[in-house]
Design a protein around this motif. Structure first.
Motif, PDB file in Angstrom:
ATOM      1  N   PHE A 180       0.835  -1.199   0.000  1.00 55.29           N
ATOM      2  CA  PHE A 180       0.000   0.000   0.000  1.00 55.29           C
ATOM      3  C   PHE A 180       0.871   1.250   0.000  1.00 55.29           C
ATOM      4  O   PHE A 180       2.080   1.189   0.269  1.00 55.29           O
ATOM      5  CB  PHE A 180      -0.931   0.004   1.219  1.00 55.29           C
ATOM      6  N   GLY A 181       0.248   2.390  -0.284  1.00 51.32           N
ATOM      7  CA  GLY A 181       0.973   3.649  -0.289  1.00 51.32           C
ATOM      8  C   GLY A 181       0.083   4.787   0.166  1.00 51.32           C
ATOM      9  O   GLY A 181      -1.125   4.779  -0.062  1.00 51.32           O
ATOM     10  N   PHE A 182       0.677   5.782   0.810  1.00 57.37           N
ATOM     11  CA  PHE A 182      -0.064   6.978   1.204  1.00 57.37           C
ATOM     12  C   PHE A 182       0.897   8.145   1.367  1.00 57.37           C
ATOM     13  O   PHE A 182       2.109   7.956   1.503  1.00 57.37           O
ATOM     14  CB  PHE A 182      -0.860   6.754   2.490  1.00 57.37           C
ATOM     15  N   ASP A 183       0.338   9.354   1.337  1.00 58.39           N
ATOM     16  CA  ASP A 183       1.131  10.575   1.488  1.00 58.39           C
ATOM     17  C   ASP A 183       1.010  11.130   2.902  1.00 58.39           C
ATOM     18  O   ASP A 183      -0.003  10.921   3.582  1.00 58.39           O
ATOM     19  CB  ASP A 183       0.672  11.658   0.507  1.00 58.39           C
ATOM     20  N   VAL A 184       2.034  11.877   3.304  1.00 60.54           N
ATOM     21  CA  VAL A 184       2.048  12.605   4.573  1.00 60.54           C
ATOM     22  C   VAL A 184       2.294  14.073   4.252  1.00 60.54           C
ATOM     23  O   VAL A 184       3.193  14.402   3.467  1.00 60.54           O
ATOM     24  CB  VAL A 184       3.155  12.076   5.507  1.00 60.54           C
ATOM     25  N   GLN A 185       1.495  14.962   4.849  1.00 58.73           N
ATOM     26  CA  GLN A 185       1.640  16.392   4.583  1.00 58.73           C
ATOM     27  C   GLN A 185       1.948  17.125   5.878  1.00 58.73           C
ATOM     28  O   GLN A 185       1.066  17.348   6.698  1.00 58.73           O
ATOM     29  CB  GLN A 185       0.345  16.930   3.951  1.00 58.73           C
ATOM     30  N   ALA A 186       3.217  17.428   6.082  1.00 64.37           N
ATOM     31  CA  ALA A 186       3.626  18.248   7.218  1.00 64.37           C
ATOM     32  C   ALA A 186       4.674  19.258   6.760  1.00 64.37           C
ATOM     33  O   ALA A 186       5.570  19.641   7.505  1.00 64.37           O
ATOM     34  CB  ALA A 186       4.166  17.388   8.358  1.00 64.37           C
ATOM     35  N   VAL A 187       4.571  19.645   5.501  1.00 60.19           N
ATOM     36  CA  VAL A 187       5.440  20.626   4.858  1.00 60.19           C
ATOM     37  C   VAL A 187       6.901  20.228   5.072  1.00 60.19           C
ATOM     38  O   VAL A 187       7.267  19.085   4.822  1.00 60.19           O
ATOM     39  CB  VAL A 187       5.107  22.065   5.320  1.00 60.19           C
ATOM     40  N   CYS A 188       7.743  21.139   5.556  1.00 58.64           N
ATOM     41  CA  CYS A 188       9.180  20.854   5.665  1.00 58.64           C
ATOM     42  C   CYS A 188       9.491  19.758   6.692  1.00 58.64           C
ATOM     43  O   CYS A 188      10.541  19.124   6.617  1.00 58.64           O
ATOM     44  CB  CYS A 188       9.947  22.121   6.001  1.00 58.64           C
TER      45      CYS A 188
END
Length: 324
Positions: free
Chosen positions: A106-114
């Motif tokens: 499976f795959g997923f994104d993480v969004q916490a900028v820098c």
């Protein structure tokens, strides 16, 4: 025995176009000297027309898999840290999964900028320790050139595009601070500071991607304090101190922030992996880029103790302590 998430391979990719500081002099009231003295940046890479974040991420992923000596189907998961995805959805991770020919997991994104890569690394570690996966590809990839306001000299000269990747593998350790792999992590966020670094667009607000906005001086003051405290916290969790650190691998935002944090941690600058001069601020890509370059240069060696730390929009910040 203790389960550890150990780095098995690293890789990175930078777009072909190199943009020196002098290129901005034709359109902005700025100079190479002004940019260098305030940020430490001398050049950066910009993605080509039509080149997407997933393209960069896939190139870095292939390099990391080759370095690890494994195939895509040996992976159980792909986690991508990015704030500049190709599309609103699906995730960049699933695009990378497809591009690699990975037919399982499976795959997923993480969004916490820098701070995204630190967050992604911590999530990957948790999945491994929990027994959910054996191998995870963790990528930081950005095309920040797509969200720059080219009339704002305080921001557009600071950022670049690129991608870095690491392969984490489940291994058994002794449960001591001498183990290889991730030894501790420390994460934070505080939404009260959102106006210090944000993008003025989005799906549910303007329907546009928007442009990056930053309060540089205010962010600088927050950065050094928070990066120092999170690094101290992670080292304390691992039962380690400043003197145990072989390398700080920081988010490559600004040489003054990096130097200020290293000073507060009592670590000399010759024990800091630096890429900011050549890459600029590549947001979530900067730490994995620096890890890969550090290995390529022969700086980072097996057994070395590393501290990675980053702060980004949110504000979100954190650190990871790992033994290479």
């Amino acid at each position: 025995m203790t389960i550890r998430a150990v780095v098995r391979g690293v890789g990175h990719y930078l777009p072909e176009r190199v943009v020196p500081n002098s290129e901005f002099e034709a359109t902005l009231d700025t100079s190479d000297e002004w940019i260098r003295t305030r940020s430490g940046i001398e050049r950066r890479h910009f993605a080509a027309e039509g080149q997407t974040t997933s393209d960069l991420a896939t190139r870095a992923a292939k390099a990391a898999l080759e370095h690890a000596g494994i195939a895509a189907d040996d992976l159980d998961a792909v986690i991508v840290a990015t704030s500049t995805p190709d599309l609103t959805f699906p995730s960049v991770a699933t695009m990378v999964q497809s591009a690699l020919g990975m037919t399982r997991g499976f795959g997923f994104d993480v969004q916490a900028v820098c701070a995204g890569f630190v967050y992604a690394l911590t999530n990957a570690n948790a999945l491994i320790v929990a027994g959910q996966v054996d191998r995870v590809l963790v990528i930081g990839a950005e095309t920040f050139s797509r969200i720059m306001d080219w009339t704002d000299r305080s921001t557009c000269v600071l950022f670049g595009d690129g991608a870095g990747a690491v392969v984490l593998e489940r291994q058994q350790g002794s449960g001591t601070k001498d183990d290889r792999g991730i030894l501790a992590a420390d994460l934070h966020s505080d939404g009260r500071y959102r106006d210090m670094l944000y993008v003025d667009g989005g799906v549910s607000s303007t329907g546009t991607s928007g442009y990056l906005r930053m309060q540089g001086n205010a962010l600088f003051r927050q950065a050094v304090e928070k990066l120092t405290s999170t690094a101290d916290a992670a080292l304390d969790k691992a039962g380690l101190g400043h003197g145990d650190v072989d390398w700080i691998v920081p988010h490559q935002a600004n040489i003054r922030i990096i130097a200020g944090t290293a000073k507060k941690l009592g670590v000399s600058m010759d024990r800091v992996v630096l890429t900011v001069a050549d890459h600029g601020n590549t947001s979530a890509a900067s730490i994995p880029l620096a890890l890969s370059v550090g290995v390529e240069r022969g700086q980072i060696k097996p057994g070395d103790l590393l501290v990675t730390e980053a702060i980004g929009g949110g504000l979100a910040w954190g650190s990871v302590v790992l033994r290479w």
